[in-house]
Design a protein around this motif. Structure first.
Motif, PDB file in Angstrom:
ATOM      1  N   THR A  54       0.857  -1.232  -0.187  1.00  0.00           N
ATOM      2  CA  THR A  54      -0.027   0.004  -0.011  1.00  0.00           C
ATOM      3  C   THR A  54       0.708   1.296  -0.129  1.00  0.00           C
ATOM      4  N   GLY A  55       0.555   2.116  -0.886  1.00  0.00           N
ATOM      5  CA  GLY A  55       1.195   3.321  -1.054  1.00  0.00           C
ATOM      6  C   GLY A  55       2.765   3.355  -1.447  1.00  0.00           C
ATOM      7  N   LYS A  92      -2.989  -2.895  -8.391  1.00  0.00           N
ATOM      8  CA  LYS A  92      -3.072  -1.792  -9.470  1.00  0.00           C
ATOM      9  C   LYS A  92      -1.986  -1.266  -9.707  1.00  0.00           C
ATOM     10  N   THR A  93      -0.994  -1.718 -10.865  1.00  0.00           N
ATOM     11  CA  THR A  93       0.347  -1.084 -10.911  1.00  0.00           C
ATOM     12  C   THR A  93       0.254   0.151 -12.039  1.00  0.00           C
ATOM     13  N   VAL A  94       1.325   1.067 -11.895  1.00  0.00           N
ATOM     14  CA  VAL A  94       1.428   2.078 -12.971  1.00  0.00           C
ATOM     15  C   VAL A  94       1.788   1.547 -14.034  1.00  0.00           C
ATOM     16  N   ARG A 117      -4.725  -5.857 -13.103  1.00  0.00           N
ATOM     17  CA  ARG A 117      -4.167  -5.807 -11.898  1.00  0.00           C
ATOM     18  C   ARG A 117      -3.228  -7.143 -11.943  1.00  0.00           C
ATOM     19  N   CYS A 177       7.864  -3.233  -9.760  1.00  0.00           N
ATOM     20  CA  CYS A 177       6.668  -2.088  -9.891  1.00  0.00           C
ATOM     21  C   CYS A 177       7.665  -0.609  -9.660  1.00  0.00           C
ATOM     22  N   ILE A 237       2.764   1.558  -7.378  1.00  0.00           N
ATOM     23  CA  ILE A 237       1.445   0.725  -7.191  1.00  0.00           C
ATOM     24  C   ILE A 237       0.420   1.679  -6.759  1.00  0.00           C
ATOM     25  N   GLU A 238      -0.660   1.631  -7.368  1.00  0.00           N
ATOM     26  CA  GLU A 238      -1.785   2.648  -7.356  1.00  0.00           C
ATOM     27  C   GLU A 238      -2.790   2.140  -6.039  1.00  0.00           C
ATOM     28  N   ASP A 239      -3.036   0.813  -6.180  1.00  0.00           N
ATOM     29  CA  ASP A 239      -3.962   0.428  -5.156  1.00  0.00           C
ATOM     30  C   ASP A 239      -3.792  -1.039  -5.055  1.00  0.00           C
TER      31      ASP A 239
END
Length: 387
Positions: free
Chosen positions: A317-318, A335-337, A360, A385, A322-324
């Motif tokens: 997380t964060g 959810k990766t950039v 994802r 990531c 990694i967006e989510d």
């Protein structure tokens, strides 16, 4: 002709295989034909619950094979009855029908719901409401139940009697139920193939209450989330639900094909002799394997799954790239950039096998993956990531 050429020549081209041939493994480590080691963070899409070549699982299979490898369902076999008892005790359900896969388990769930509705509410009560973005299988009927149009395009006409609504939109569900006789609602607590997305807990509870008040059956598809994957025996237990029908498969037999449809007290007598069947369903070897898996799943085991899950959520997380982070238990979506497929390809090169689900990166490690192996995989994923 090597294995890859042979496969491409003779196996139907339904899979976009990765350029890796896995030849052996132990636990959460697998090896290709060159001897390269990989950390397995996919477990055969959530199937090898206790990893590769688990000795307890192997011994259960060997012992049963030496007795009888198959017997038709015209006769009793101990593993089948023993497993049914275990699953009922761990789920609170009353009866089990055994099949061979998740799609078959869902077919049985749909048949049970429609027969019960016809018997109790009339022949015109057959509609089943599912969720958009859901996935329930690849047979014509379970495709019809799946709330993703792109799966439908090539296989029209599909089985009629299914309507999909957005998860979380209670008004949409009620609108259908008020104008159409609805036999059942069919949900996944976590939409696995849909992107590892949990349904909103408040919505699921409201939906369950509405179904109960209006005589609509609640089917919970636990094909991927079940059998400890969620950190509970079944994901619905985390929400305190009492479904009428539950389907499951994947991890229940640890690597052998087995599906199960669990029936509550309300619907336990829906099927009589000849109403449904399966040649291989309840196969004694598969059931013996499943017994060796299910009997080791207790609260201490589930707590260990939840502990590993908390570590992954906290770790990812964060973090850069990694967006989510989504999911439940050891069913995790990132959810990766960068595009998920690119991340998975890069991870494979670095010795970590992961999956995708929509946009994802999907992680489904063995439930007993050692923490040091899990941490090593997480560190590689984080680095990949962030690149």
């Amino acid at each position: 002709m090597d294995i890859r050429e042979m496969d491409k020549t003779y196996v139907a081209g339904t899979y976009a295989r990765f350029p890796v041939e896995i030849v052996s493994g132990k636990g959460s480590l697998v090896y290709d034909e060159t001897g390269k080691e990989y950390i397995d963070m996919g477990s055969g899409i959530g199937v090898t619950s206790f990893g590769i070549a688990d000795e307890v699982w192997q011994n259960a299979i060997k012992e049963q094979i030496a007795k009888v490898q198959h017997m038709s369902n015209l006769y009793y076999t101990e593993p089948c009855a023993k497993l049914a008892k275990m699953l009922c005790e761990k789920s609170g359900m009353k009866k089990v029908f055994f099949s061979n896969s998740g799609a078959e388990a869902n077919e049985c769930a749909i048949k049970a719901a429609r027969k019960f509705a016809a018997d109790t509410r009339g022949a015109d009560c057959y509609t089943i409401v599912t969720m958009n973005n859901s996935f329930h299988g690849r047979t014509l009927t379970t495709l019809a139940a799946t709330g993703q149009e792109h799966y439908h395009e090539l296989f029209q006409p599909l089985t009629p009697g299914f309507v999909s609504v957005d998860a979380g939109d209670m008004a949409a569900f009620k609108a259908i139920a008020e104008k159409t006789p609805v036999a059942a609602a069919m949900i996944e607590i976590v939409q696995g193939e849909g992107g590892v997305l949990p349904l909103p807990a408040d919505y699921v509870k409201e939906l369950a209450a509405y179904c109960k008040e209006n005589g609509i059956l609640l089917i919970v598809d636990e094909v991927q989330a079940g059998n400890g994957r969620s950190g509970y025996m079944y994901a619905y237990q985390a929400l305190g639900l009492e479904p009428d029908i539950v389907s499951t498969a994947k991890g229940v037999a640890g690597g052998l094909p087995l599906g199960a449809t669990l029936l509550s007290e309300k619907v336990q007598s829906v099927f009589g002799p000849g109403d449904h069947g399966s040649t291989f369903g309840g196969n004694p070897v598969c059931c013996a394997a499943a017994c060796s898996i299910v009997e080791r799943m207790d609260e201490a085991f589930f707590a260990s799954v939840r502990e590993k899950s908390a570590y992954l959520f906290e770790t990812f997380t964060g973090k850069p790239g990694i967006e989510d982070v989504s999911g439940m238990g050891l069913m995790v979506g990132l959810k990766t950039v960068k595009p998920a497929k690119e991340v998975v390809a890069a991870l494979m090169d670095k010795g970590v096998l992961c999956l995708t689900a929509k946009d994802r990166v999907r992680l489904l490690p063995a439930l007993n993956i050692p923490m040091d192996v899990l941490k090593k995989a997480a560190e590689i994923i984080l680095a990949c990531c962030a690149e």
